[in-house]
Scaffold this motif. Structure first.
Motif, mmCIF file in Angstrom:
data_model
loop_
_atom_site.group_PDB
_atom_site.id
_atom_site.type_symbol
_atom_site.label_atom_id
_atom_site.label_comp_id
_atom_site.label_asym_id
_atom_site.label_seq_id
_atom_site.Cartn_x
_atom_site.Cartn_y
_atom_site.Cartn_z
ATOM 1 N N ALA A 127 -2.842 2.938 3.761
ATOM 2 C CA ALA A 127 -3.136 1.670 3.270
ATOM 3 C C ALA A 127 -3.371 0.574 4.681
ATOM 4 O O ALA A 127 -3.640 0.071 4.394
ATOM 5 C CB ALA A 127 -1.526 1.897 3.443
ATOM 6 N N TYR A 146 -0.672 -2.762 0.460
ATOM 7 C CA TYR A 146 0.432 -1.466 -0.391
ATOM 8 C C TYR A 146 0.113 -1.525 -1.351
ATOM 9 O O TYR A 146 0.174 -0.345 -2.365
ATOM 10 C CB TYR A 146 1.409 -2.487 -0.462
ATOM 11 N N ASP A 147 -0.714 -2.548 -2.279
ATOM 12 C CA ASP A 147 -0.712 -1.841 -3.913
ATOM 13 C C ASP A 147 -2.158 -1.585 -4.343
ATOM 14 O O ASP A 147 -1.781 -0.420 -5.013
ATOM 15 C CB ASP A 147 -1.418 -3.857 -4.309
ATOM 16 N N THR A 180 -2.384 1.523 -2.407
ATOM 17 C CA THR A 180 -2.646 2.678 -2.170
ATOM 18 C C THR A 180 -1.478 3.380 -2.818
ATOM 19 O O THR A 180 -0.108 2.820 -3.806
ATOM 20 C CB THR A 180 -0.804 3.370 -1.223
ATOM 21 N N ASP A 227 7.137 4.024 -2.755
ATOM 22 C CA ASP A 227 7.754 2.754 -1.649
ATOM 23 C C ASP A 227 8.271 3.787 -0.702
ATOM 24 O O ASP A 227 8.148 3.724 0.497
ATOM 25 C CB ASP A 227 9.317 1.981 -2.273
ATOM 26 N N ILE A 234 5.616 4.542 1.937
ATOM 27 C CA ILE A 234 5.489 4.000 2.537
ATOM 28 C C ILE A 234 6.263 3.421 4.045
ATOM 29 O O ILE A 234 5.855 3.383 5.073
ATOM 30 C CB ILE A 234 4.553 2.784 2.047
ATOM 31 N N LEU A 242 -0.377 -3.062 8.532
ATOM 32 C CA LEU A 242 0.891 -2.801 6.827
ATOM 33 C C LEU A 242 2.204 -3.436 6.687
ATOM 34 O O LEU A 242 2.409 -4.277 6.149
ATOM 35 C CB LEU A 242 0.681 -1.231 6.616
ATOM 36 N N LEU A 257 3.541 -6.631 4.334
ATOM 37 C CA LEU A 257 4.457 -6.599 3.601
ATOM 38 C C LEU A 257 5.847 -7.585 3.737
ATOM 39 O O LEU A 257 6.820 -8.168 2.735
ATOM 40 C CB LEU A 257 5.439 -4.901 3.582
ATOM 41 N N GLY A 261 9.934 -0.163 1.834
ATOM 42 C CA GLY A 261 8.327 -0.395 3.050
ATOM 43 C C GLY A 261 9.296 -1.707 3.676
ATOM 44 O O GLY A 261 8.666 -1.832 5.185
ATOM 45 N N ARG A 262 9.427 -2.714 3.192
ATOM 46 C CA ARG A 262 9.512 -4.037 3.769
ATOM 47 C C ARG A 262 10.733 -4.469 4.646
ATOM 48 O O ARG A 262 10.985 -4.924 5.583
ATOM 49 C CB ARG A 262 8.901 -5.673 2.976
#
Length: 210
Positions: free
Chosen positions: A29, A34-35, A37, A61, A64, A113, A117, A128-129
């Motif tokens: 990551a 994110y994308d 991973t 998700d 992460i 990361l 996000l 994750g966000r």
């Protein structure tokens, strides 16, 4: 028949596998975001089959989010004001800031990361966000408690403003180092940041006392 020793060994192996998966995810990551991973990439990195990853985590998700939670718990230990034997309140605040900076230098991927996000807008918000925003609230509260402990005369609104500024400033300094690289002395900048916030809090507390 499975004995206690076998059960303990299985639990230990499970914990070790989980840590290997999280370690691999942090690396991927940090490099790809994110994308970029994927479960397949994490599997290749940690050497465990995808089925093992799905045994521990529901999906990417969830994985992460777990990375952010684990890294944050480690980082939050640095957000602790040293005891009185570490010097004056100002010196203690500067030492805490230096410790926070060192923890970010040692493990920058979770904040990198998390900020990515936080800045993204997606139709479905990644867990994750959500977790990152929640843990930031925890950091904000911890800093607010420290400010209140040092300056009890400050109004709640002033404490909130100072804590918000402290977190936002730390974000900015971290991003600056990400952009400029090793030429930036993050520890020195965090110490300066902490001293300026301490000075501002002292002035605001003095004004409140009049």
């Amino acid at each position: 028949m499975t004995g206690p020793q076998t059960a303990r060994r299985k639990r230990a192996n499970g914990v070790e596998s989980r840590q290997r998966i999280l370690d691999a995810t942090v690396e991927i990551a940090g490099e790809r975001g994110y994308d970029g991973t994927s479960i397949a990439a994490v599997s290749a990195k940690c050497g465990l089959p995808a089925s093992s990853i799905y045994w521990h985590f529901k999906d990417k998700d969830d994985l992460i989010a777990a990375v952010i939670e684990r890294s944050f718990e480690t980082w939050l230990k640095a957000v602790e004001l040293p005891g009185g034997d570490a010097g004056t309140p100002l010196e203690r605040v500067a030492l805490m800031a230096a410790n926070v900076a060192r923890s970010l230098l040692a493990a920058p991927d979770f904040l990198r990361l998390g900020l990515m996000l936080a800045l993204e807008r997606r139709p479905a918000e990644p867990r994750g966000r959500t977790v990152f925003l929640q843990v930031r609230d925890v950091a904000h509260r911890r800093i607010a408690e420290i400010i209140t402990g040092l300056f009890p005369a400050l109004a709640e609104d002033d404490v909130h403003t100072l804590a918000t500024y402290a977190v936002a400033g730390a974000d900015g300094l971290f991003v600056h180092r990400e952009v400029k690289g090793d030429s930036v002395d993050l520890v020195a900048l965090f110490e300066l940041h902490a001293r300026l916030i301490h000075d501002a809090a002292a002035r605001m507390a003095a004004a409140a006392g009049h």
